[in-house]
Design an enzyme around this catalytic site. Structure first.
Site, PDB file in Angstrom:
ATOM      1  N   GLU B  60       0.803  -1.227   0.000  1.00 42.90           N
ATOM      2  CA  GLU B  60       0.000   0.000   0.000  1.00 42.90           C
ATOM      3  C   GLU B  60       0.838   1.280   0.000  1.00 42.90           C
ATOM      4  O   GLU B  60       0.502   2.236  -0.699  1.00 42.90           O
ATOM      5  CB  GLU B  60      -0.973   0.009   1.193  1.00 42.90           C
ATOM      6  CG  GLU B  60      -2.138  -0.960   1.066  1.00 42.90           C
ATOM      7  CD  GLU B  60      -1.822  -2.369   1.551  1.00 42.90           C
ATOM      8  OE1 GLU B  60      -0.688  -2.605   2.009  1.00 42.90           O
ATOM      9  OE2 GLU B  60      -2.713  -3.234   1.486  1.00 42.90           O
ATOM     10  N   HIS B 129      -9.001  -4.699  11.021  1.00 47.13           N
ATOM     11  CA  HIS B 129      -9.692  -4.546   9.744  1.00 47.13           C
ATOM     12  C   HIS B 129     -10.966  -3.717   9.860  1.00 47.13           C
ATOM     13  O   HIS B 129     -11.771  -3.702   8.938  1.00 47.13           O
ATOM     14  CB  HIS B 129     -10.062  -5.921   9.171  1.00 47.13           C
ATOM     15  CG  HIS B 129      -8.906  -6.684   8.606  1.00 47.13           C
ATOM     16  ND1 HIS B 129      -7.804  -7.015   9.343  1.00 47.13           N
ATOM     17  CD2 HIS B 129      -8.685  -7.195   7.371  1.00 47.13           C
ATOM     18  CE1 HIS B 129      -6.962  -7.698   8.584  1.00 47.13           C
ATOM     19  NE2 HIS B 129      -7.463  -7.823   7.385  1.00 47.13           N
TER      20      HIS B 129
END
Lengths: 365, 325
Positions: B60, B129
């Site tokens: 990322e 998450h």
């Protein structure tokens, strides 16, 4: 107690048959171009010496990361840039900025925090930009600019332009994850980027030996199947030109990235206010200055060639000093940004109200 | 008018913008060959090809930073984060580089990037998450933050975000991906910063964003049915820019305020809005402002408990009655 190293651990690259001066990219140089390289290096040196004076007088805030000792790299690299080539670097950014053609006035004014600065006094010494000259900064976080440089290369390829991005970093950046992620993306997608490590031996006050595993820094590229090379004599503008030129050609002709490690040295502290004696001996600095100073070495070579003489040298030097002095006066006399300027250049939309599409509040004070 | 899902609405928005502007490119993990981890980008690779729909490695910081660099040179990358929670490994690229590049260059550079993905709890995937970073994102001047709650808004707002010349954080919700509503076939754009009155009312203003709005609408029906209370429900739709005028107009009308959101309570969007209301409409308040947020702990895994940690229609209903007491 940690021992000071007298010289950073580096693998010497010895190629006895190699003569950078005879490389095709250099052999064709005329005296005017050679003098221009000399002039550019000297202008960087004199500008930064003037910056240092202003800094010690308290005219410049924050940090001042000087490039003194490394001038051959910025000048050599920029000298081989083509029309669609771009560059991005970290916070030691004065040399690259002058090499691409930014003016001392706008740079010094930026250091002074003045509105006439290249970033209107909003960026400071670490954050120079000039997109019109394909110069994308000027970035403060170690290694943080490397994904951006990779993205510039990505955009060049996407647009079908035959160009490359030279993404500069220091030797301290090679241990940042963002750098490795960029290596992987560049190699995976065949991006036209040249990652240039200006290895001056120290990440701030920590020597390469104490911070980076492995024999050399560029060789890590092998793990990504990427081309790599070392410029052993980073003080030699010809060797820089030759090897960067080859990496750029690989990027242009085959869209392949390269990691290039350029061995160099800085004379001042990481930032000039940092103590210098805790991690290296003065003798180490003196030795480099006396034997490998890039400006001195090049000056001697050009004098021997008959391209330079004392008179021309003095003229160039006087002019560089005067230009730097003028920039300090310009900065001194320039206005600061206003309070109202603090909130400009935050959002494109706010600065371009005729094209504003959003409604609602963007600021909350 | 066709009824489509929130998921399809996002896909249609990207499809239309890819067709309209050759500089739009979709990048992210599993967006192409895999057809999208949540099937948002399903079919786009076949239609637009691998130059426009790009599968990235799990990297990322690398690919988001690359997107920022490409946006500086004029591309309009739309970057998918499989879970928005993964933004944390790219924090420097988003909040130092994308957010600051215009400012630090004195306005010479702009960064038309969209970073989108689901940012919600409620799916039993644990704390790592389940981040809801709208207040963290909106904290940064230079960044815009959009949180659609319906399919109609998802499409119109994403199209506006892609055309925006500033970096936009676009926060979706996996719990809403399957929700449907009527969405016109003809093109429309919704400007960022325009709140929407989802239900008109006179007794209390329930203000929030994202999935909490769907809960607030259920609570409003319960309030009407059980207590004949007319609750007004305002969906902010974007956090920055923020439709302060719509918030204040509703407060002046109902004089009572309940703020709802899925994020944690400390330094949250609702905390900011409470501050704005007391600064600008204090005299109109007949009762203290209350908030319903997620309970203040990392997101718990245990499925029945996670439901209890998050806002629920019942919690909103109960809190509204306290405000109205």
């Amino acid at each position: 107690m940690i021992k000071k190293t007298t010289s950073p651990k580096k693998t010497e690259v010895v190629d006895p048959g190699y003569d950078a001066r005879q490389a095709p990219i250099n052999a064709k140089l005329g005296p005017d171009e050679k003098i221009a390289f000399f002039r550019d290096m000297l202008r960087i040196r004199r500008f930064e010496e003037r910056c240092l004076r202003s800094y010690t007088q308290g005219k410049i805030g924050g940090f001042l990361h000087l490039y003194i000792g490394q001038e051959s790299i910025a000048v050599g690299c920029v000298s081989v840039m083509g029309d669609n080539d771009h560059i991005i670097t970290a916070y030691r950014d004065h040399g690259h900025a002058l090499a691409v053609g930014m003016g001392m006035n706008e740079m010094m004014a930026e250091n002074y925090g003045k509105y006439t600065g290249c970033s209107k006094g909003k960026g400071g010494s670490m954050h120079y930009f000039d997109p019109s000259r394909h110069y994308w900064g000027g970035h403060g976080i170690v290694g943080g600019q490397i994904p951006l440089g990779t993205g510039i290369a990505y955009a060049l390829k996407y647009k079908g332009l035959k160009g490359a991005c030279m993404a500069f970093m220091g030797d301290g950046a090679v241990n940042q994850g963002a750098v490795h992620e960029s290596y992987n993306l560049a190699a995976l997608w065949d991006l036209p980027v040249v990652f240039i490590i200006e290895n001056n031996g120290y990440s701030m006050g920590t020597s390469q030996e104490r911070s980076s595993a492995g024999e050399n820094l560029a060789g890590r590229a092998a793990g990504y199947g990427m081309n790599w090379a070392i410029v052993q004599n980073g003080h030699d503008v010809y060797e820089v030109r030759d090897k960067v030129g080859k990496a750029l050609k690989l990027a242009h002709d085959h869209c392949k990235p390269t990691v290039l490690e350029i061995r160099t040295y800085r004379y001042r502290g990481h930032s000039v206010a940092d103590p210098d004696s805790t991690y290296r001996d003065k003798s180490e600095i003196e030795e480099y200055k006396n034997t490998k100073d890039p400006i001195m070495v090049y000056q001697n070579a050009l004098v021997a060639e008959g391209v330079l003489n004392d008179e021309i040298i003095k003229k160039i030097d006087d002019s560089a000093r005067a230009e730097a002095e003028t920039s300090a006066q310009f900065a001194e006399q320039s206005p600061y940004p206003t309070i109202a300027d603090i909130k400009k250049d935050v959002y494109w939309e706010v600065d371009n109200p005729q094209d504003k599409k959003s409604v609602g509040n963007l600021f909350f004070d | 008018m066709p009824v489509i899902t929130y998921r399809e609405a996002l896909r249609h928005a990207m499809d239309e913008e890819l067709t309209r502007d050759p500089n739009v490119v979709i990048l992210g993990e599993e967006v192409g060959q895999f057809q999208g981890a949540y099937k948002i980008t399903e079919g786009l690779l076949a239609k637009h090809g691998p130059k426009r729909i790009v599968d990235t490695p799990i990297s990322e910081a690398g690919f988001l930073g690359m997107g920022v660099g490409s946006a500086m040179l004029g591309l309009r990358p739309v970057m998918e984060l499989m879970f928005f929670s993964f933004y944390s490994v790219a924090f420097d690229q988003i909040f130092n580089n994308a957010a600051n590049i215009r400012y630090m260059s004195g306005g010479l550079i702009n960064c038309p990037i969209v970073i989108r993905g689901p940012a919600n709890g409620g799916t039993n995937v644990g704390a790592t998450h389940s981040h809801t970073p709208e207040s963290i994102a909106a904290y940064h001047p230079g960044i815009k933050v959009v949180v659609p709650s319906t399919a109609y808004d998802a499409k119109g707002l994403l199209k506006s975000a892609i055309r925006d010349n500033d970096p936009v954080i676009f926060l979706e919700n996996t719990m809403l991906y399957g929700e449907s509503c009527e969405v016109p076939t003809e093109e429309y754009l919704i400007p960022l910063g325009q709140a929407k009155v989802m239900r008109e009312g006179t007794d209390i203003s329930i203000i929030g964003h994202g999935r909490s709005i769907q809960m607030a609408l259920k609570s409003a029906i319960m309030l009407k049915e059980k207590h004949n209370i007319n609750a007004e429900v305002i969906d902010l739709r974007s956090i920055r820019p923020l439709d302060e005028a719509a918030i204040l107009a509703s407060v002046r009308k109902t004089n009572r305020v309940l703020l709802v959101e899925e994020a944690k309570p400390f330094c949250s969007v609702s905390a900011m809005i409470a501050c704005i209301i007391q600064e600008k409409a204090f005299d109109y308040l007949d009762a203290p402002i209350r908030r319903v947020t997620s309970m203040d702990a990392p997101a718990i895994y245990s499925p029945p408990l996670e439901k209890e940690q998050l806002p629920t229609p019942q919690k909103i209903f109960d809190a509204a009655l306290v405000v109205l007491k």
